[in-house]
Each structure stands twice: as structure tokens, then as C-alpha cells.
Design a protein around this motif. Structure first.
Motif, short mmCIF file in Angstrom:
data_model
loop_
_atom_site.label_atom_id
_atom_site.label_comp_id
_atom_site.label_asym_id
_atom_site.label_seq_id
_atom_site.Cartn_x
_atom_site.Cartn_y
_atom_site.Cartn_z
N ALA A 112 -21.77 31.14 4.23
CA ALA A 112 -20.89 30.35 5.08
C ALA A 112 -20.24 29.22 4.30
CB ALA A 112 -21.68 29.80 6.27
N GLN A 113 -21.01 28.56 3.42
CA GLN A 113 -20.47 27.48 2.61
C GLN A 113 -19.45 28.01 1.60
OE1 GLN A 113 -23.63 24.29 1.59
NE2 GLN A 113 -24.82 26.09 2.22
N ARG A 114 -19.67 29.21 1.09
CA ARG A 114 -18.71 29.81 0.16
C ARG A 114 -17.41 30.16 0.89
NH1 ARG A 114 -19.61 33.88 -3.89
NH2 ARG A 114 -18.63 32.36 -5.26
N ILE A 115 -17.51 30.63 2.13
CA ILE A 115 -16.31 30.92 2.91
C ILE A 115 -15.55 29.63 3.19
CG2 ILE A 115 -15.47 31.82 5.11
CD1 ILE A 115 -16.46 33.93 3.07
N ALA A 116 -16.27 28.56 3.51
CA ALA A 116 -15.63 27.27 3.72
C ALA A 116 -14.94 26.79 2.45
CB ALA A 116 -16.66 26.24 4.19
N LEU A 118 -13.50 28.53 0.37
CA LEU A 118 -12.24 29.27 0.24
C LEU A 118 -11.17 28.77 1.20
CD1 LEU A 118 -13.69 32.90 -0.08
CD2 LEU A 118 -12.74 31.48 -1.92
N GLY A 119 -11.52 27.77 2.01
CA GLY A 119 -10.55 27.23 2.96
C GLY A 119 -10.35 28.10 4.18
N LEU A 120 -11.34 28.94 4.51
CA LEU A 120 -11.18 29.92 5.58
C LEU A 120 -11.90 29.53 6.86
CD1 LEU A 120 -11.59 33.21 3.50
CD2 LEU A 120 -9.46 32.21 4.38
N ALA A 121 -12.55 28.36 6.90
CA ALA A 121 -13.35 27.97 8.06
C ALA A 121 -12.78 26.73 8.73
CB ALA A 121 -14.79 27.72 7.65
N ALA A 122 -12.74 26.75 10.07
CA ALA A 122 -12.36 25.56 10.82
C ALA A 122 -13.50 24.55 10.80
CB ALA A 122 -12.00 25.93 12.25
N ALA A 123 -14.71 25.03 10.85
CA ALA A 123 -15.92 24.22 10.75
C ALA A 123 -17.03 25.18 10.35
CB ALA A 123 -16.26 23.52 12.06
N THR A 124 -18.08 24.64 9.73
CA THR A 124 -19.14 25.49 9.17
C THR A 124 -20.51 24.94 9.53
OG1 THR A 124 -17.70 26.03 7.30
CG2 THR A 124 -20.04 26.49 7.04
N VAL A 125 -21.41 25.84 9.88
CA VAL A 125 -22.80 25.47 10.15
C VAL A 125 -23.68 26.33 9.24
CG1 VAL A 125 -24.65 25.28 11.84
CG2 VAL A 125 -22.26 24.89 12.54
N ALA A 126 -24.44 25.70 8.36
CA ALA A 126 -25.35 26.38 7.44
C ALA A 126 -26.77 26.09 7.88
CB ALA A 126 -25.12 25.91 6.01
N THR A 205 -27.82 29.93 -15.72
CA THR A 205 -26.85 30.91 -16.22
C THR A 205 -25.44 30.43 -15.91
OG1 THR A 205 -26.73 32.19 -14.16
CG2 THR A 205 -28.50 32.75 -15.71
N ARG A 206 -24.46 31.14 -16.47
CA ARG A 206 -23.07 30.82 -16.20
C ARG A 206 -22.52 31.54 -14.97
NH1 ARG A 206 -19.81 30.67 -21.98
NH2 ARG A 206 -20.97 28.92 -22.91
N GLY A 207 -23.35 32.30 -14.30
CA GLY A 207 -22.90 33.06 -13.14
C GLY A 207 -22.31 32.17 -12.06
N THR A 208 -21.33 32.70 -11.36
CA THR A 208 -20.61 31.93 -10.34
C THR A 208 -20.86 32.43 -8.93
OG1 THR A 208 -18.64 33.32 -10.56
CG2 THR A 208 -18.77 31.34 -11.95
N ALA A 209 -21.70 33.45 -8.77
CA ALA A 209 -21.88 34.07 -7.45
C ALA A 209 -22.37 33.07 -6.40
CB ALA A 209 -22.83 35.26 -7.55
N THR A 210 -23.18 32.10 -6.80
CA THR A 210 -23.70 31.14 -5.83
C THR A 210 -23.07 29.75 -6.00
OG1 THR A 210 -25.56 30.42 -7.22
CG2 THR A 210 -25.91 32.35 -5.81
N ARG A 211 -21.94 29.68 -6.70
CA ARG A 211 -21.31 28.38 -6.94
C ARG A 211 -20.49 27.94 -5.71
NH1 ARG A 211 -18.58 28.07 -12.50
NH2 ARG A 211 -20.78 27.78 -13.06
N VAL A 212 -20.54 26.65 -5.41
CA VAL A 212 -19.77 26.05 -4.34
C VAL A 212 -19.15 24.77 -4.87
CG1 VAL A 212 -19.87 24.93 -2.07
CG2 VAL A 212 -21.22 27.00 -2.49
N ASP A 213 -17.85 24.56 -4.62
CA ASP A 213 -17.17 23.33 -5.00
C ASP A 213 -17.36 22.33 -3.88
OD1 ASP A 213 -15.56 21.25 -5.75
OD2 ASP A 213 -13.70 22.42 -5.85
N THR A 214 -18.33 21.44 -4.04
CA THR A 214 -18.68 20.53 -2.94
C THR A 214 -17.61 19.47 -2.69
OG1 THR A 214 -19.91 19.13 -4.51
CG2 THR A 214 -21.14 20.84 -3.33
N ARG A 215 -16.67 19.30 -3.61
CA ARG A 215 -15.61 18.30 -3.42
C ARG A 215 -14.29 18.92 -2.95
NH1 ARG A 215 -17.20 13.38 -5.80
NH2 ARG A 215 -18.95 13.58 -7.26
#
Length: 291
Positions: A112-116, A118-126, A205-215
Motif C-alpha cells: 500500500a505504501q509503494r502504491i502511494a 507512485l501517486g496512485l492513492a487518495a489516502a493510505t492505511v498500512a 543489498t541494492r535491491g529496490t523491491a521494498t524501497r519507498v520514497d518517504t519524502r
């Protein structure tokens, strides 16, 4: 020149999306985590629809139709990873005519946080979200709950079924024994090991699968919900995610649900969690639907 658009969406998801788009209602997308299926949200779907939302219960790629099918074919999820599921759910959100409220539990909370992001969520609950890259706490209970998967490197490419005792410790530690058995019999299915390995190694690792841009300013409002007695995602983990996410300019809130474990979205107390999510959405999704 003819072009063919390839979709990963299932017939069930396409039907729910079509109904949401045909309605005048705001949309909500529900994302489950490991060891559960989309049908685990059935009670939530009814509740959110009663509150005025059109609901899509997202499936994971290769997800069986139901628990019986999942138990007949326990290897169906093998090899599915975080990025594949992210891409699939992003396709759901993009197909909706209006940005949805996105609600996810466990690995669904990370998704859900990754979808947010991407700018695809109006609001998010994790809800009790699996950690994203940069979340550092690793409590002993998390290691114990994840050990049935992480204890064998071969599980990266296959699925893992929990024993009742493992499910009891990881999910159903805060409910009575009879309810724990009922939850196990009703909801538990084999889960892919790969997402757990991706989360466990993310900070090394350098993997990005679980990366989230918190800013990311496109993220939108976010609520992190933590079950006080969760063994898989204890408060230390979910609150660390909240602290990182609070760097964002959008509203970021944290709520702890007293006395609840990781099964809080499927056990007899699920309505309290759902109402907490609805109250946040009503204040932040721009619709005031659940007010």
C-alpha cells in the motif's frame, strides 16, 4: 498497426473495477499479505461498501481462486515477489477512474505504501506493515515468526505452509485457542517465501523491491496501524516506518490498537480496525464518505 494491451488483472478484479467505475462512489483497494487470500477481506468489503465505498479486493499474481484451491495447489504462489505484486496493484489503481483509498495488511501494508509512493492513492492505511528498505528494528519475535521461511534458503523459490503452532505464534497469539484454530482452518494458505527474503535483506543489498520514497510529495495522507501484541510486526517495526514516513509533507498518523495481534484484520475484532481506517479515510480522502 494493431497493438495488444496485456493485463495481469483477473476476471474478478476487472468486474470489481467496472462496478467501481460505474458507480458514483469513491473507491477503496484492499491488499492482503502473506498466508492469506483476497477473500480474507470479505467482511471488510461489506463494511466499506455500507460506508459508501466501491471496493476492489486485490489479488496477488498467480493467486488461487479460494482457500480450497490454494490448499490443493500449495505451490501456486512460488516465486512471486514484491515488485510483481506492486505492478499488479498499480494496474488496479490506474484502472480506477478516481484515486482510491488503499488499505493493506502486513506485506499488503508495505505494498500500500509503494502504491502511494507512485501517486496512485487518495489516502493510505498500512496495518502492521512489513518493513520497507530503511526500517531497521529487527525484534526477536519477528525473527521467530519468520523463521519457518527464512530458516531455509531454498524457500526463496517456493511456498511455505505454516503449522498451527507457527500460525498461532505469528498471527493468532492474541485470541483464544478456539478462535485461533478457526482462523487457521478458514484463512491460512501457503505463501511465497521470496517477499520475506526481499524484506530481510533489503538493508544489505541494492535491491529496490521494498524501497519507498518517504519524502515523495505525491504520497498523500498515510495512517500506520499497529497491533499492540503483534509478533510478526511489533510496534518497534511499525513505528519506525511511521517515523520515516513522517518526513513527508502530507498528513502521517500512527494508531496502536490495544491487545491485538497480527490477525487483527481477520479475527473477531476486525471491525475496530476497519472503523479506524474508515475514520482516517473520511478525514483525508477528499470525499468525507465515512463521516
Amino acid at each position: 498497426m494493431n497493438t495488444t494491451t496485456t493485463t495481469t488483472l483477473t476476471a474478478r478484479e476487472l468486474d470489481q473495477i467496472a462496478q467501481a467505475n460505474a458507480s458514483a462512489r469513491p473507491a477503496a483497494v484492499l491488499i492482503h499479505g502473506l498466508w492469506l487470500l483476497a477473500g480474507s477481506w470479505d467482511a471488510w468489503r461489506d463494511h466499506l461498501e455500507d460506508a459508501g465505498y466501491a471496493v476492489v479486493a486485490a489479488e496477488w499474481p498467480q493467486e488461487p481462486a479460494n482457500v480450497a484451491d490454494a490448499r490443493t495447489n500449495p505451490g501456486s504462489f512460488a516465486g512471486v515477489g514484491v515488485q510483481e505484486v506492486t505492478d499488479h496493484i498499480a494496474e488496479i489503481a490506474s484502472a480506477l477512474h478516481r484515486r482510491p483509498v488503499v488499505i493493506g495488511h502486513s506485506f499488503g501494508g508495505l505494498l500500500a505504501q509503494r502504491i502511494a509512493d507512485l501517486g496512485l492513492a487518495a489516502a493510505t492505511v498500512a496495518i502492521d506493515p512489513a518493513p520497507f528498505k530503511g526500517v531497521l528494528p529487527l525484534p526477536a519475535s519477528t525473527l521467530k515468526a519468520a523463521s519457518p521461511v527464512l530458516g531455509n534458503p531454498a524457500n526463496r523459490k517456493r511456498t511455505v505452509t505454516l503449522s498451527f503452532d507457527e500460525f498461532r505464534y505469528g498471527f493468532a497469539n492474541s485470541v483464544e485457542e478456539d478462535e485461533a484454530h478457526d482462523l487457521y482452518d478458514t484463512f491460512h494458505v501457503a505463501a511465497p517465501g521470496r517477499p520475506l527474503f526481499q524484506a530481510a535483506t533489503a538493508n544489505f543489498t541494492r535491491g529496490t523491491a521494498t524501497r519507498v520514497d518517504t519524502r515523495n510529495p505525491a504520497r498523500g495522507p498515510l495512517l500506520v496501524i499497529s497491533g499492540e501484541r503483534d509478533n510478526i510486526v511489533p510496534r518497534a517495526v511499525s513505528h519506525a516506518a511511521y517515523r520515516l514516513q513522517s518526513r513527508n509533507e502530507a498528513a502521517t498518523e500512527f494508531v496502536e490498537i490495544p491487545g491485538r495481534g497480527h490477525s487483527l484484520v481477520i479475527d473477531s475484532g476486525w471491525r475496530t480496525v476497519a472503523d479506524t481506517a474508515l475514520e482516517f479515510a473520511a478525514r483525508h480522502d477528499g470525499n468525507g464518505t465515512a463521516a
